[in-house]
Design a protein around this motif. Structure first.
Motif, mmCIF file in Angstrom:
data_model
loop_
_atom_site.group_PDB
_atom_site.id
_atom_site.type_symbol
_atom_site.label_atom_id
_atom_site.label_comp_id
_atom_site.label_asym_id
_atom_site.label_seq_id
_atom_site.Cartn_x
_atom_site.Cartn_y
_atom_site.Cartn_z
ATOM 1 N N ILE A 1 0.289 -1.361 -0.224
ATOM 2 C CA ILE A 1 -0.107 -0.184 -0.075
ATOM 3 C C ILE A 1 0.870 0.923 0.027
ATOM 4 C CG2 ILE A 1 -1.914 1.354 1.122
ATOM 5 C CD1 ILE A 1 -2.307 -1.215 2.867
ATOM 6 N N PRO A 2 1.220 2.245 -1.106
ATOM 7 C CA PRO A 2 1.538 2.602 -1.382
ATOM 8 C C PRO A 2 1.435 4.126 -0.233
ATOM 9 C CG PRO A 2 1.411 2.321 -3.121
ATOM 10 C CD PRO A 2 0.496 1.669 -2.361
ATOM 11 N N VAL A 3 2.128 5.479 0.062
ATOM 12 C CA VAL A 3 2.185 6.329 0.788
ATOM 13 C C VAL A 3 2.654 7.538 -0.040
ATOM 14 C CG1 VAL A 3 1.738 7.962 2.918
ATOM 15 C CG2 VAL A 3 1.687 5.208 3.218
ATOM 16 N N ILE A 4 1.413 8.492 -0.489
ATOM 17 C CA ILE A 4 2.516 9.693 -1.249
ATOM 18 C C ILE A 4 2.214 10.533 -1.312
ATOM 19 C CG2 ILE A 4 2.574 10.044 -4.228
ATOM 20 C CD1 ILE A 4 3.135 7.235 -3.622
ATOM 21 N N ILE B 1 9.179 -7.996 -7.561
ATOM 22 C CA ILE B 1 9.262 -6.656 -7.902
ATOM 23 C C ILE B 1 10.495 -6.189 -6.686
ATOM 24 C CG2 ILE B 1 6.676 -6.520 -7.486
ATOM 25 C CD1 ILE B 1 7.112 -6.437 -4.306
ATOM 26 N N LEU B 2 10.790 -4.676 -6.537
ATOM 27 C CA LEU B 2 11.908 -4.154 -6.381
ATOM 28 C C LEU B 2 11.471 -3.046 -5.309
ATOM 29 C CD1 LEU B 2 14.778 -4.531 -5.720
ATOM 30 C CD2 LEU B 2 15.832 -2.316 -6.953
ATOM 31 N N ILE B 3 11.106 -2.607 -3.533
ATOM 32 C CA ILE B 3 11.490 -1.315 -3.303
ATOM 33 C C ILE B 3 12.636 -0.878 -2.768
ATOM 34 C CG2 ILE B 3 10.475 -0.059 -1.081
ATOM 35 C CD1 ILE B 3 8.753 -2.504 -0.889
ATOM 36 N N ALA B 4 12.836 0.194 -3.682
ATOM 37 C CA ALA B 4 14.343 0.860 -4.169
ATOM 38 C C ALA B 4 15.089 1.968 -3.715
ATOM 39 C CB ALA B 4 14.759 0.494 -5.435
ATOM 40 N N ASP C 1 10.177 -6.474 -12.121
ATOM 41 C CA ASP C 1 9.189 -5.841 -14.099
ATOM 42 C C ASP C 1 9.012 -4.484 -12.955
ATOM 43 O OD1 ASP C 1 9.174 -8.285 -15.185
ATOM 44 O OD2 ASP C 1 7.327 -9.476 -14.548
ATOM 45 N N LEU C 2 8.887 -4.967 -11.996
ATOM 46 C CA LEU C 2 7.865 -3.084 -11.086
ATOM 47 C C LEU C 2 8.938 -2.800 -9.991
ATOM 48 C CD1 LEU C 2 5.134 -1.584 -11.280
ATOM 49 C CD2 LEU C 2 4.690 -2.598 -9.412
ATOM 50 N N VAL C 3 9.291 -0.918 -9.410
ATOM 51 C CA VAL C 3 10.349 -0.766 -8.832
ATOM 52 C C VAL C 3 9.264 0.059 -8.421
ATOM 53 C CG1 VAL C 3 12.295 0.363 -8.841
ATOM 54 C CG2 VAL C 3 11.980 -1.400 -10.229
ATOM 55 N N PHE C 4 9.321 -0.052 -7.532
ATOM 56 C CA PHE C 4 8.378 0.778 -5.810
ATOM 57 C C PHE C 4 8.933 1.821 -5.436
ATOM 58 C CE2 PHE C 4 6.042 -2.712 -6.041
ATOM 59 C CZ PHE C 4 4.180 -2.410 -6.226
ATOM 60 N N PRO C 5 9.771 3.092 -5.803
ATOM 61 C CA PRO C 5 11.153 3.987 -6.055
ATOM 62 C C PRO C 5 10.346 4.750 -4.603
ATOM 63 C CG PRO C 5 9.888 5.010 -7.989
ATOM 64 C CD PRO C 5 8.395 3.975 -7.059
ATOM 65 N N GLY C 6 11.601 5.653 -4.436
ATOM 66 C CA GLY C 6 10.839 6.551 -3.255
ATOM 67 C C GLY C 6 10.549 7.795 -3.418
ATOM 68 N N LEU D 1 5.554 4.787 -10.186
ATOM 69 C CA LEU D 1 6.436 3.150 -9.393
ATOM 70 C C LEU D 1 6.827 3.446 -11.235
ATOM 71 C CD1 LEU D 1 3.604 0.942 -8.045
ATOM 72 C CD2 LEU D 1 5.306 2.772 -7.151
ATOM 73 N N ILE D 2 7.812 2.214 -11.502
ATOM 74 C CA ILE D 2 8.471 2.044 -12.395
ATOM 75 C C ILE D 2 8.090 0.569 -13.291
ATOM 76 C CG2 ILE D 2 10.664 2.244 -13.384
ATOM 77 C CD1 ILE D 2 11.843 4.342 -11.284
#
Ligand SMILES: [Zn+2]
Length: 319
Positions: A10-13, A183-186, A228-233, A237-238
């Motif tokens: 769950i992203p907090v943006i 997936i990667l949280i990066a 396939d998918l990066v969750f960036p700071g 999303l990438i």
């Protein structure tokens, strides 16, 4: 929100006015845990966004079971003290994050001396002195931003994620990789809309880290994985991380090549290169600009494209 077999992310943006566009942090809901990865800035916008996201998903701060930090920067650790003051939970980070997060006085004193030396060696005059003065003041005020709870060093595997050390932007940066979900949280390794800076830093002993070379290796390390998918700071999303990594690596080559051409043209010190290459940005973004120039000089030296010689305490570069 992204649903996977055994967890959801769950992203907090939080929108910000700077070129970062957004500050992102992530809740990972697992069967028996609710993990917060990174903790935004220490401000009310981030605090409210976290509360709202928790509430929309049927949780409160009390449901968070632990915090994992991707790296020590202030826009990733801001809410740790607020959260742990009302609800003490474990906080995990790379071991090298600890003196920085704790604002360890000896470490920061060493760090100020480190920057004074490096700016001198790069031939920076007044602008270097000004930055060192700023760092001194920040060090004196720094204890206010110290992280209070104990930090536990994170292991190689954490809650089903592989923990991958990806230094460069920060020495202590880690990414969380879920191999089967790709997936990667990066953290700030990869950002869609801007290239992330490899900031010049000392290691714990005061030795200068080759941060751009580290950043490049970290990008290559991630390129070699199936992601396939990066969750960036920061930012969106990438979806096509490989294409973006290729782009970023090409950007490093391009910048290095341009600096090499300037050196061929007779510009020899880091300071002159920074002024010539970055023009106005030299004075407005001095520390970032110097990080970029020093980092690319390290890279050019590493691949045997330039050499350096010290004259009267200042490095002079030549091809
Ligand atoms: Zn950041």
């Amino acid at each position: 929100m992204k649903d996977y077999a055994s967890y959801k992310i769950i992203p907090v943006i939080v929108d910000v006015a700077s070129n970062l566009k957004t500050i992102n942090f992530y809740l990972i809901k697992m069967e028996n845990s609710l993990v917060l990865v990174d903790a935004g800035l220490d401000n009310d916008d981030c605090w409210t966004a976290l509360q709202n996201t928790l509430c929309e998903n049927g949780f409160t701060v009390q449901d968070i079971t632990e915090i994992v930090l991707t790296h020590n920067h202030g826009d990733h650790v801001g809410l740790v003290n607020r959260i742990t003051a009302m609800h003490p939970i474990p906080v995990y980070a790379h071991g090298d994050a600890v003196p920085r997060l704790k604002r360890d006085h000896d470490f920061f004193r060493m760090r100020v001396a480190f920057f004074a030396d490096i700016y001198k060696q790069m031939g920076c005059g007044e602008a270097g002195n000004k930055q060192v003065e700023y760092l001194k003041q920040a060090m004196l005020k720094g204890s206010k931003s110290a992280i209070h709870p104990d930090i536990s060093p994170i292991g190689n595997n954490h809650l089903g994620f592989k923990v991958i050390h990806v230094p460069g932007h920060a020495e202590d940066q880690v990414a969380l990789y879920h191999e089967s979900d790709q997936i990667l949280i990066a953290g700030d390794l990869l950002i869609q809309h801007i290239s992330s800076n490899a900031l010049i830093e000392p290691d714990i002993t005061g030795k200068r880290l080759p941060t751009l070379i580290q950043h490049k290796h970290s990008l290559e390390k991630i390129y070699a994985l199936s992601v396939d998918l990066v969750f960036p700071g920061h930012g969106i999303l990438i979806n096509e991380p490989k294409a973006l990594i290729k782009n970023r690596l090409a950007g490093i080559e391009r910048k290095a090549e341009r600096l090499k051409i300037l050196i061929q043209g007779g510009i020899t010190t880091g300071d002159e290169l920074a002024k010539t290459y970055y023009k106005k940005l030299y004075s407005t973004q001095f520390s970032l600009v110097m990080s970029e120039v020093i980092g690319h000089l390290d890279y050019l030296e590493d691949v045997g494209q330039v050499k350096k010689e010290m004259l009267n305490g200042v490095w002079h570069y030549s091809v």
